[in-house]
Design a protein around this motif. Structure first.
Motif: not given
Length: 152
Positions: A55-66, A131-146
């Protein structure tokens, strides 16, 4: 700050990864939160397509926790509905910092929207470069628009 709330709300459309990846593997990392994913880079130019908006994004601000194992330069490439892949020069750069604790990222992507690169329309896709290479780990949750607040 509501952006720091770790609660998964089923009524929010969260952005989640698809099988379209390059030099990246991911797993859904929390059975109690279907928006939480662990991303591991396996080479240069690591990226993943996020699922097309329903559906249409709620707004232009992208938010996530990481959480992140390193300081990483990231990009969002903006892909309009029906486009096969992102166009060069149609991206927004941002940084995420190394952290073992949950941090909140928020950025008003209004420039990309105003340039006509993207409009948060149903079917629109974001390619997330990590990133720009191997060996990095990122955990992301709750990525959404508001919706943007006055000072954003």
């Amino acid at each position: 700050d509501p952006d720091d709330d770790p609660t998964y709300y089923p009524e929010i459309e969260y952005m989640t990864p698809t099988a379209t990846v390059n030099n990246l593997k991911f797993t859904q990392s929390n059975p109690d939160n279907p928006s939480e994913y662990t991303f591991e880079t396996t080479g240069g130019d690591s990226w993943v397509h996020l699922a097309p908006l329903k559906k249409q994004a709620a707004g232009t601000v992208l938010v996530f926790q990481y959480k992140s194992t390193g300081n990483l330069r990231c990009e969002f490439f903006w892909i309009k509905p029906g486009a096969p892949r992102p166009a060069g020069g149609v991206e927004t750069f941002f940084d995420i910092k190394k952290t073992d604790e949950w941090k909140t990222f928020k950025m008003n992507m209004v420039d990309a929207w105003n340039k006509g690169w993207w409009g948060g329309d149903p079917g629109a896709v974001v390619r997330f470069d990590i990133g720009d290479g191997a060996g990095e780990t990122v955990v992301i949750r709750l990525m959404h628009w508001r919706v943007a607040e006055e000072d954003e």
